[in-house]
Structure formats: structure tokens, C-alpha cells
Design an enzyme around this catalytic site. Structure first.
Site, PDB file in Angstrom:
ATOM      1  N   ASP A  97       0.840  -1.205   0.000  1.00 42.05           N
ATOM      2  CA  ASP A  97       0.000   0.000   0.000  1.00 42.05           C
ATOM      3  C   ASP A  97       0.878   1.260   0.000  1.00 42.05           C
ATOM      4  OD1 ASP A  97      -2.001   1.822   0.389  1.00 42.05           O
ATOM      5  OD2 ASP A  97      -2.820   0.888   2.186  1.00 42.05           O
ATOM      6  N   GLY A 121      -5.091   3.894  -7.904  1.00 38.15           N
ATOM      7  CA  GLY A 121      -5.295   4.218  -9.315  1.00 38.15           C
ATOM      8  C   GLY A 121      -4.410   5.341  -9.839  1.00 38.15           C
ATOM      9  N   ASP A 149     -10.569   4.191  -1.356  1.00 38.44           N
ATOM     10  CA  ASP A 149     -11.174   3.177  -0.489  1.00 38.44           C
ATOM     11  C   ASP A 149     -12.687   3.070  -0.661  1.00 38.44           C
ATOM     12  OD1 ASP A 149      -8.615   3.031   0.425  1.00 38.44           O
ATOM     13  OD2 ASP A 149      -9.144   3.192   2.538  1.00 38.44           O
TER      14      ASP A 149
HETATM   15  C1  GAL Z   1      -5.561   2.325   2.806  1.00 40.65           C
HETATM   16  C2  GAL Z   1      -6.006   1.177   1.939  1.00 40.65           C
HETATM   17  C3  GAL Z   1      -7.012   0.374   2.727  1.00 40.65           C
HETATM   18  C4  GAL Z   1      -6.356  -0.140   3.986  1.00 40.65           C
HETATM   19  C5  GAL Z   1      -5.767   1.020   4.796  1.00 40.65           C
HETATM   20  C6  GAL Z   1      -4.961   0.529   5.980  1.00 40.65           C
HETATM   21  O1  GAL Z   1      -4.616   3.067   2.128  1.00 40.65           O
HETATM   22  O2  GAL Z   1      -6.559   1.659   0.753  1.00 40.65           O
HETATM   23  O3  GAL Z   1      -7.489  -0.696   1.943  1.00 40.65           O
HETATM   24  O4  GAL Z   1      -5.340  -1.036   3.649  1.00 40.65           O
HETATM   25  O5  GAL Z   1      -4.937   1.830   3.995  1.00 40.65           O
HETATM   26  O6  GAL Z   1      -4.323   1.545   6.688  1.00 40.65           O
END
Ligand code: GAL
Length: 407
Positions: A159, A211, A232
Site C-alpha cells: 500500500d 489508481g 477506499d
Molecule cells: C488504505 C487502503 C485500505 C487499507 C488502509 C490501511 O490506504 O486503501 O485498503 O489497507 O490503507 O491503513
């Protein structure tokens, strides 16, 4: 032309940059021979984030693994049990990352998951910290990959998070080189892909960067097996619909081993009604999207189980042709989507995004079907008869009629 999209707080700043073919050619690419052999159909499983978020514990993950077996989800095809953010502790003097107190024994957890015929997924970031500000992999990629492999990890969600700041700072320091940050981002994935491969364990790599920079165009080239195409998801019809219907036009980028990922499922989390969750599941199946459940598997109603485990819908998602569906038509609140299936035929979704029930029609001609041998309403199992070459159905508000047409 190339787009570089940055999220600056709530405001999305979009810079449109001219990019020469030579610059593209210099973009980092992965030479992984492992990545293309993985995820031949969209990954199916569960992830802790949507329901448990930062509260997830080792016991919750064990309970999810047990529930996946007991509920029949494993037998329906859900195999990955994925821990999202907040498992991480501190690095020791050698740089080895430890878990925090919520996860006392990762190796035992991996064994617990594998003993149930399931696979184990974990989460990190190419930056120094994750989104929830826990330690992440920058500068420790091989060490972390080795650690994951020693725990029996089969899947990594990677991420971007704090790496976005590294990218912005580096880009500001290289104003003349408009692709500096994009190359950096791609290199971070190539590096982790190589580190994962070096462990000798086949590990699915899930890119999560919302994206940016049209990831669908290069996600496979950097060794990703799936890539988030969106920000999200939330457990709301409007957000789910915004993400799902927003996938129009991306189908050509997906295929066996590399999938568009409009984010995890919210089915069963309680804020959408059954018609809305059926829309969610049907749309994700037409999109050949990963089916990663995000609810509390140990507390599922029969309705939730019926939606998550509908074999005919899952068969569409997992169709071996591996071709993502796309939008056929959108008129006001009505959308028609179709997905070609192995052996001829197609899946078709009649979606009503409006706030009232309404009849919808689609002609076989419009779908490119010459002769329909059979048409089945996938959610009810009933046979459908085309009249004057068209199928007509009343579609509930926010709902769907999902058809499977055999030619
Ligand atoms: C976001 C991600 C989520 C989750 C979250 C955790 O950036 O899109 O799906 O993983 O971080 O902190």
C-alpha cells in the site's frame, strides 16, 4: 500523454504531462517469471480491514479462517486469509521487523491458516510507514520478504501511503524530470517483486495506490497481480456504485495473472440492503474483480452467506476466459454491462441505479448474441425467455438482474 494524479488532502491535483516513448521505455519493469504464473483467476478470500480495521488481532484472523471453512466459503473458492494494516511492531538492531502485541506468533498463525487448506496474506508499504503509521518496508524489502516467506505468506498487499510523500519530495527536487516520481513508484514495486521471488515462495503481489498514474496500464509490467484502481470503498451504496460503475473502459487491462481491483467487498457489513449487496457482488463478478470479503465471517446471516457464496455468480467472476466485462450502455439511472465467458456466451447485468423499481430491456442484438440457446436469471436460477429478441425485467431500485446467456 501521461497522467500523474496526486491526492493533496481532499483535493485531487492532476498534472497532465507529455511523455515521450523513450521515457516510457525507461520505466522500470519486472522480469519476474513467477508473477505471471500466479492469480490465473481473480483472487478470492478475506481481508481484515473493512470490518476490523486497526483493532484486528491474531484471534480475529484465526476465527476468520475457521469461519471460512465452517461456512462453506473455502469450498466456494475463498482461500486467502489476509491481515491488513496494524500487525507491525518495531525493527530490532538487525533491522528485522517484529509484530506488535496483537499478533503474538505469526508463524503459528500461518500454520493455522495453512492447516485449514487456506492461504495467508499480509500487508506492508513501499514507504517507511504504513497508512496507519506502522513500520513498513522502505530499505528493508528483502528482509521483509524473507520474513514473510518464513511465516508462510502467500499474498502481499503493498500500500503506497507514506511513499507518496517520498515521491512528492523527490519530484520537487527534480522539477526538470517530470516522470521522476512515477519511475520511483514503479521501481518500488519492481524491487519488492524481485525480493518476493528471491524467497522461492510464490507470493501474489497486490498493488494498492488508488489508481494513480493509470496503474492499470503498467501494473502487470512491474510484477503486480492485481492493482487497486480506486480510493477506499465504504459500506454505502453510493460509494460502492461510484467505484464499481466507474470501472467502465478498464476491461482491456485485465487478464489471467493481472487484475483490476476496485477494492474489497462490503457484503455483510450491514449498511446496504440485500439488493444493493447483490449489485455489489454482481458488478464485481462482471468486472473479474478480486472477491475479498471484508465482513466478520464468524457472524454471517443466511442472507450474507447466500450472496457471498452464490456459486453461479462466483463462476462468472472466476470464468476461465479471464476477460473482464465492460459497460454496454448507460442511460440515466440504467446501466447494462456484459462479460464474455469461456465457451461462448456471456454474463449480462441490468443495473438500476435509480431510487425506484423500473423495467429494463436489452436486445440480444445489442449484446452481439446471434442465437441464445439458454438464458438464466443467475440470482433466482429461473430460465428467462427472450421476446422479440429482447429480455425485459423489472429491476429493483439500486438492484440488478444478472443473466447468463449461453449461445
Ligand atoms: C488504505 C487502503 C485500505 C487499507 C488502509 C490501511 O490506504 O486503501 O485498503 O489497507 O490503507 O491503513
Amino acid at each position: 500523454m501521461h497522467r500523474f494524479v496526486k491526492n493533496a488532502g481532499m483535493k485531487a491535483v492532476t498534472l497532465t504531462l507529455a511523455l515521450s516513448a523513450a521515457a516510457v521505455a525507461q520505466m522500470p519493469v519486472s522480469h519476474s517469471t513467477v508473477a505471471p504464473t500466479l492469480a490465473q483467476t481473480p483472487p478470492m478470500g478475506w481481508n481484515s480491514w473493512n470490518h476490523f480495521a486497526g483493532k484486528v488481532t491474531q484471534q480475529d484472523v484465526m476465527d476468520a479462517a475457521d469461519a471460512m471453512v465452517k461456512s462453506g466459503m473455502r469450498d466456494a473458492g475463498y482461500v486467502y486469509v489476509n491481515i491488513d494494516d496494524t500487525w507491525e511492531g518495531e525493527r530490532d538492531a538487525q533491522g528485522v521487523l517484529h509484530t506488535n502485541s496483537k499478533f503474538p506468533d505469526m508463524k503459528a498463525l500461518g500454520e493455522y491458516i495453512h492447516a485449514r487448506g487456506l492461504k495467508f496474506g499480509i500487508y506492508s508499504s513501499p514507504g517507511a510507514t504504513t497508512c496507519a503509521k506502522y513500520a513498513a518496508s522502505l530499505g528493508h524489502e528483502q528482509q521483509d520478504a524473507d520474513l514473510y516467506a518464513s511465516w508462510g505468506v502467500d499474498y502481499l498487499k503493498y500500500d503506497l501511503c507514506s511513499f507518496g510523500t517520498n515521491m512528492r519530495e523527490a519530484q520537487a527536487a527534480h522539477p526538470e524530470d517530470l516522470e521522476f516520481a512515477n519511475r520511483m513508484m514503479r521501481q518500488s514495486y519492481v524491487t519488492m517483486r524481485a525480493a518476493l521471488d528471491k524467497t522461492g515462495r510464490p507470493i501474489v503481489l497486490s498493488l494498492c495506490q488508488y489508481g494513480w498514474d493509470n496503474v492499470w496500464a503498467w501494473g502487470a509490467a512491474v510484477g503486480g497481480n492485481l492493482w487497486r484502481t480506486t480510493g477506499d470503498i465504504r459500506d454505502s451504496y453510493d460509494r460502492m456504485a461510484e467505484l464499481g460503475f466507474g470501472q467502465a473502459g478498464l476491461s482491456k487491462y485485465a487478464g489471467p495473472g493481472h487484475w483490476n481491483d476496485p477494492d474489497m467487498l462490503e457484503v455483510g457489513n450491514g449498511k446496504m440492503n440485500a439488493d444493493e449487496y447483490r449489485t455489489h457482488m454482481s458488478l464485481w463478478a462482471l468486472l473479474a474483480a478480486p472477491l475479498i470479503a471484508g465482513n466478520d465471517l464468524s457472524k454471517m446471516t443466511d442472507e450474507t452467506k447466500g450472496i457471498l457464496m452464490n456459486r453461479a455468480v462466483i463462476a462468472i467472476d472466476q470464468d476461465s476466459l479471464g476477460k473482464e466485462g465492460d459497460r454496454v450502455r448507460a442511460e440515466g439511472p440504467q446501466e447494462v454491462w456484459s462479460r464474455p465467458l469461456a465457451g461462448g456466451g456471456l454474463a449480462v447485468g441490468l443495473f438500476n441505479r435509480g431510487g425506484w423499481n423500473q423495467p429494463m430491456s436489452v436486445s440480444l442484438k445489442e449484446l452481439g448474441v446471434k442465437k441464445a440457446r439458454e438464458i438464466v436469471n443467475v440470482w433466482t436460477g429461473e430460465k428467462v425467455v427472450a421476446k422479440d429478441g429482447s429480455v425485459t425485467a423489472v429491476v429493483p431500485k439500486h438492484g440488478v438482474v444478472l443473466l447468463r446467456i449461453t449461445e
